[in-house]
Design a protein around this motif. Structure first.
Motif, short mmCIF file in Angstrom:
data_model
loop_
_atom_site.label_atom_id
_atom_site.label_comp_id
_atom_site.label_asym_id
_atom_site.label_seq_id
_atom_site.Cartn_x
_atom_site.Cartn_y
_atom_site.Cartn_z
N LEU A 1 0.87 -1.04 -0.04
CA LEU A 1 -0.04 -0.07 -0.01
C LEU A 1 0.73 1.39 -0.03
CD1 LEU A 1 -2.62 -0.84 2.71
CD2 LEU A 1 -2.95 -1.08 0.29
N PRO A 2 0.88 2.14 -1.02
CA PRO A 2 1.47 3.33 -0.87
C PRO A 2 0.94 4.32 -0.19
CG PRO A 2 0.20 3.07 -3.12
CD PRO A 2 -0.02 2.05 -2.31
N ALA A 3 -0.35 4.05 0.23
CA ALA A 3 -1.11 4.88 1.21
C ALA A 3 -1.99 4.13 1.81
CB ALA A 3 -2.08 6.06 0.55
N MET A 4 -2.22 4.42 3.25
CA MET A 4 -3.07 3.71 4.33
C MET A 4 -3.78 4.37 5.06
SD MET A 4 -0.03 1.66 6.43
CE MET A 4 0.93 1.45 5.00
N ILE A 5 -4.99 4.32 5.66
CA ILE A 5 -5.68 4.99 6.66
C ILE A 5 -5.37 4.00 7.95
CG2 ILE A 5 -8.14 5.43 7.71
CD1 ILE A 5 -8.85 6.04 4.59
N THR A 6 -5.07 4.17 9.17
CA THR A 6 -4.79 3.54 10.06
C THR A 6 -5.35 4.16 11.37
OG1 THR A 6 -2.78 4.83 10.83
CG2 THR A 6 -2.54 2.97 9.27
N LEU B 1 6.97 2.13 9.97
CA LEU B 1 6.42 2.17 8.62
C LEU B 1 7.29 2.90 7.72
CD1 LEU B 1 2.47 1.91 9.42
CD2 LEU B 1 3.87 0.20 8.51
N HIS B 2 7.22 4.06 7.98
CA HIS B 2 8.09 5.11 7.36
C HIS B 2 9.64 4.92 7.09
CE1 HIS B 2 4.65 8.11 6.59
NE2 HIS B 2 4.63 8.12 7.73
N ARG B 3 9.95 4.24 8.20
CA ARG B 3 11.62 3.98 7.99
C ARG B 3 11.96 2.63 7.01
NH1 ARG B 3 14.21 5.53 13.07
NH2 ARG B 3 15.80 3.86 12.65
N LEU B 4 10.77 1.79 7.14
CA LEU B 4 10.81 0.62 6.17
C LEU B 4 10.51 0.89 4.88
CD1 LEU B 4 11.28 -2.47 5.32
CD2 LEU B 4 8.71 -2.55 6.09
N ALA B 5 9.69 1.91 4.54
CA ALA B 5 9.35 2.52 3.42
C ALA B 5 10.60 3.40 2.79
CB ALA B 5 8.15 3.36 3.24
N GLY C 1 12.80 2.58 -0.69
CA GLY C 1 12.47 3.37 -1.82
C GLY C 1 10.89 3.34 -2.32
N ARG C 2 10.07 3.17 -1.31
CA ARG C 2 8.65 3.44 -1.63
C ARG C 2 8.10 4.58 -1.10
NH1 ARG C 2 7.02 -1.86 -3.16
NH2 ARG C 2 8.72 -3.61 -2.67
N PRO C 3 6.96 5.04 -1.77
CA PRO C 3 6.26 6.15 -1.22
C PRO C 3 5.44 5.68 -0.39
CG PRO C 3 5.32 5.33 -3.37
CD PRO C 3 6.51 4.67 -3.02
N LEU C 4 5.04 6.53 0.78
CA LEU C 4 4.07 6.09 1.88
C LEU C 4 3.34 7.10 2.42
CD1 LEU C 4 2.82 3.62 3.50
CD2 LEU C 4 4.87 3.99 5.06
N LEU C 5 1.85 7.17 2.36
CA LEU C 5 1.25 8.22 3.03
C LEU C 5 0.53 7.59 4.19
CD1 LEU C 5 0.20 11.11 3.43
CD2 LEU C 5 -1.50 10.36 1.71
N VAL C 6 0.56 7.82 5.58
CA VAL C 6 -0.15 7.39 6.64
C VAL C 6 -1.18 8.30 7.21
CG1 VAL C 6 -0.12 6.11 8.98
CG2 VAL C 6 1.74 5.66 7.09
N LEU C 7 -2.47 8.02 7.15
CA LEU C 7 -3.44 8.90 7.55
C LEU C 7 -4.21 8.24 8.86
CD1 LEU C 7 -5.16 10.00 4.10
CD2 LEU C 7 -3.58 10.95 5.52
#
Length: 298
Positions: A159-164, A212-216, A220-226
């Motif tokens: 998932l490049p973006a996720m609601i958590t 999550l952000h450190r692994l991304a 080299g993956r984009p990641l948006l966590v909401l």
């Protein structure tokens, strides 16, 4: 030293058995299916729900490692309690001098989740029959095949973006699998750890969002966590079952535990088994390397 490992084919047991052998111990790998066991140690049949099998497996052992849980069962709290009581009694009758248990972090004063409450109960029940128990309490263990780590990795990779839920802001203290093994092996040569509980973790306190952000970033993956306030544990586990291969019942138990901070408040074990645990980024790289090696061997 003659050592039994209950849970030898599990996530931690698979790595622990060869390290115990390398340290010069005679390892009995307890498994329900000894004929199909391919890991380190001499396979012996044993089932924590079968008293007779435990008596045979534990006979002549000086130390027993207990790495067993049943999170994927609907009544895991009751099953794990009964199994721990049974194992502790069998160990006492076999003359075992110590049980080593890998439990979970979390302050006793907190309103602990069912999962963490169960881990703490197992700690106590293993020793009810009189065998001293050495407990190592850990939070997220970073290593290939670990359930919490696999949830983290698969979320980032799928998932490049996720609601958590809000648990994304809860602090934990992740520790590399290799460092957990160093502690588990190290306590055998440290009499001062006998009958005591210790907290183990890596050098960094991170939120689950940080992890999550450190692994991304490493991948080299984009990641948006909401983060949102209204995502229940049940809804979260169903959502996770759509994007990861973690069993929904197991993921729900783990998600419920994520409201509890799992950080080290007493690092006294660092004085007894002194070494520098690897940081989270190094643990990530080690886990990804383990996964690549396992895929090549498959």
């Amino acid at each position: 030293m003659e050592v039994l490992v209950a849970g030898s084919s599990g996530f931690v047991g698979r790595s622990l058995c060869p390290k115990l052998e390398a340290a010069g111990h005679a390892v009995r790998a307890m498994t329900r299916r000894p004929r199909s066991y391919r890991g380190a140690g001499a396979p012996v049949r044993g089932d924590v729900h079968d008293v007779e099998s435990l008596e045979a497996a534990l006979a002549g052992c000086e130390v027993a490692y207990y790495l067993v849980h049943s999170l994927d069962e609907p009544t895991f709290e009751q099953r794990d309690a009964a199994a721990a009581r049974r194992f502790g009694q069998a160990a006492a009758e076999a003359g075992v001098s110590r049980i080593v248990y890998l439990g979970g972090l979390g302050a006793d004063g907190d309103h602990l989740s069912t999962h963490l409450r169960s881990r703490r109960a197992v700690e106590h029940l293993l020793g009810v029959a009189g065998v001293p128990v050495t407990t190592l309490r850990a939070g997220v263990i970073v290593g290939h095949g670990g359930i919490s780590w696999e949830m983290t990795r698969q979320l980032v990779e799928h998932l490049p973006a996720m609601i958590t839920p809000r648990w994304v802001r809860t602090r934990t203290q992740p520790i590399a699998l290799d460092d957990v093994i160093r502690y588990l092996v190290g306590v055998l040569d440290c009499p001062a750890t006998d009958g005591r509980a210790f907290e183990i973790g890596g050098p960094e306190m991170l939120t689950y969002g940080d992890m999550l952000h450190r692994l991304a970033a490493i991948e080299g993956r984009p990641l948006l966590v909401l983060p949102v306030p209204l995502l229940s544990p049940r809804m979260s586990s169903l959502w996770l079952s759509l994007v990861t291969d973690v069993d929904p019942r197991t993921s729900r138990s783990l998600i419920e535990s994520m409201v509890n901070e799992t950080v080290v408040r007493d690092d006294s074990i660092r004085n007894l088994i002194p070494f520098e645990p690897m940081d989270y980024d190094e643990a990530i790289l080690r886990a990804l390397g383990q996964r690549a090696k396992a895929r090549r061997a498959a």
